[in-house]
Enzyme design. Sequence first.
Site, PDB file in Angstrom:
ATOM      1  N   TYR A 145     -35.817 -17.388  17.403  1.00 21.65           N
ATOM      2  CA  TYR A 145     -36.526 -18.695  16.959  1.00 21.65           C
ATOM      3  C   TYR A 145     -37.806 -18.706  16.627  1.00 21.65           C
ATOM      4  CZ  TYR A 145     -32.178 -20.976  18.999  1.00 21.65           C
ATOM      5  OH  TYR A 145     -30.792 -21.431  19.100  1.00 21.65           O
ATOM      6  N   LYS A 192     -26.237  -8.939  24.670  1.00 22.76           N
ATOM      7  CA  LYS A 192     -25.000  -8.412  24.028  1.00 22.76           C
ATOM      8  C   LYS A 192     -25.473  -7.032  23.783  1.00 22.76           C
ATOM      9  CE  LYS A 192     -21.486  -8.988  21.179  1.00 22.76           C
ATOM     10  NZ  LYS A 192     -19.964  -8.875  21.746  1.00 22.76           N
ATOM     11  N   ASP A 224     -20.319 -13.334  24.869  1.00 24.67           N
ATOM     12  CA  ASP A 224     -18.954 -13.850  24.279  1.00 24.67           C
ATOM     13  C   ASP A 224     -18.333 -13.975  25.459  1.00 24.67           C
ATOM     14  OD1 ASP A 224     -19.621 -11.012  24.446  1.00 24.67           O
ATOM     15  OD2 ASP A 224     -18.075 -10.785  22.866  1.00 24.67           O
ATOM     16  N   ASP A 248     -29.718 -21.111  24.871  1.00 23.22           N
ATOM     17  CA  ASP A 248     -29.484 -22.518  24.036  1.00 23.22           C
ATOM     18  C   ASP A 248     -28.129 -22.790  23.987  1.00 23.22           C
ATOM     19  OD1 ASP A 248     -29.976 -24.634  22.492  1.00 23.22           O
ATOM     20  OD2 ASP A 248     -30.484 -23.717  20.752  1.00 23.22           O
ATOM     21  N   ASP A 252     -26.157 -25.679  26.782  1.00 19.45           N
ATOM     22  CA  ASP A 252     -25.276 -26.943  26.118  1.00 19.45           C
ATOM     23  C   ASP A 252     -23.786 -26.731  26.688  1.00 19.45           C
ATOM     24  OD1 ASP A 252     -27.463 -28.111  25.102  1.00 19.45           O
ATOM     25  OD2 ASP A 252     -26.538 -27.676  22.904  1.00 19.45           O
TER      26      ASP A 252
END
Length: 361
Positions: A145, A192, A224, A248, A252
């Site tokens: 970001y 990852k 994943d 993020d 959620d």
Amino acid sequence: MKKKYNIAVLPGDGIGPEIMKQAYKIIQIINQKFPIVLNTQEYDVGGIAIDKFNNALPKDTIEGCKKSHAILFGSVGGNKWNHLPEEKRPEKASLLFLRKKFDLFLNIRPSKLESELFYLSPLRQDISKKGFDIMCIRELTGGIYFGKSEYDKSKEYAFDTENYFKNEIIRVAKKAFQLAQTRKKKIVSIDKANVLKTSILWRKTVDEISINFPEIKLSHMYIDNATMQLIRNPSKFDVILCSNLFGDILSDECAEISGSIGMLPSASINENNFGLYEPAGGSAPEIAGKNIANPIAQILSLSMLIRYSIGNIKIADLIDSSVKEALLKNFKTKDISRNGENYISTEDMGNIICKFLLKRI
Ligand code: NAD
């Protein structure tokens, strides 16, 4: 002599002011009954500040935050301000700015499901009935970001860049390990590392930090796989440590499986334990002013402020257990009531939590 702490209160838009009012009631009890004083000063932020000053984060508000030990934030945004350019909109112009300004690199989002409230979760009953208590730690000021990015419309080409310096990973990982010491002493670090170079650095750094915390059981999981395991068996997680992007997404997901965004607080903290504390949800404009919003996320945000920025674990625990008692005694706001029936108002929920807090003192 009571110890005094300055708290900048930024109620914001939508349901912000009405749920903040319930947090004020708790502050009043703390100031009367405990050996600390929370000196509150309210400032404009978000859409309401745009209407008044054409600026979602006026200078006075920033100065007020600087003078404080912590910020108690409500929520910002709403349709009225959606036509503005992105950088002027309430969320980007206030929240993202405050995070960067105060270097709030550590984001903590608890996600809890009491087994008695299993029906709130969209998960299968045999899974939700086990309940869960997860602490999602997200790095908040680095990663993709904040990396170099470009959108070249003429070439129809765009890129974003994920980048991390080792010290950015070290500081968030250390905090996660310290937090894990106060809980079940286990961390799952998300990456990852089979594909991304930043993830290889992330995993190596977290492994190095773990040497200083031999009592904490560290494991690594690919992002994943983590998204699947959280649905399959959330009760096996305790502390989850993530980069900005992965955090993020996972925070959620954790909120969604608990089924109640109105009950989830969040903390964003810097190296000096200065922090911004806010509900995980937004300004919920469609229910604003109806006295039906759930004030628990705001009250638990206050509890996190007292726990992490003021360091008074006893008061924070008392607030948390008062909230838990209200829920276990079946007091529910509309969002968490079964079939939307037999619910109490925002004000009443605030009063009941206050009553249970007073009983504990
Ligand atoms: P939202 O979180 O405001 O609402 C999503 C759903 O959750 C709605 O059904 C809402 O009624 C419900 N909800 C949220 N908080 C609740 C509470 N305390 N009690 C009961 N129900 C609650 O998300 P959204 O609808 O996507 O966004 C609405 C506005 O909020 C937008 O302008 C968005 O930009 C803004 N927003 C602000 C923040 C923030 O201030 N940190 C975060 C997210 C969204």
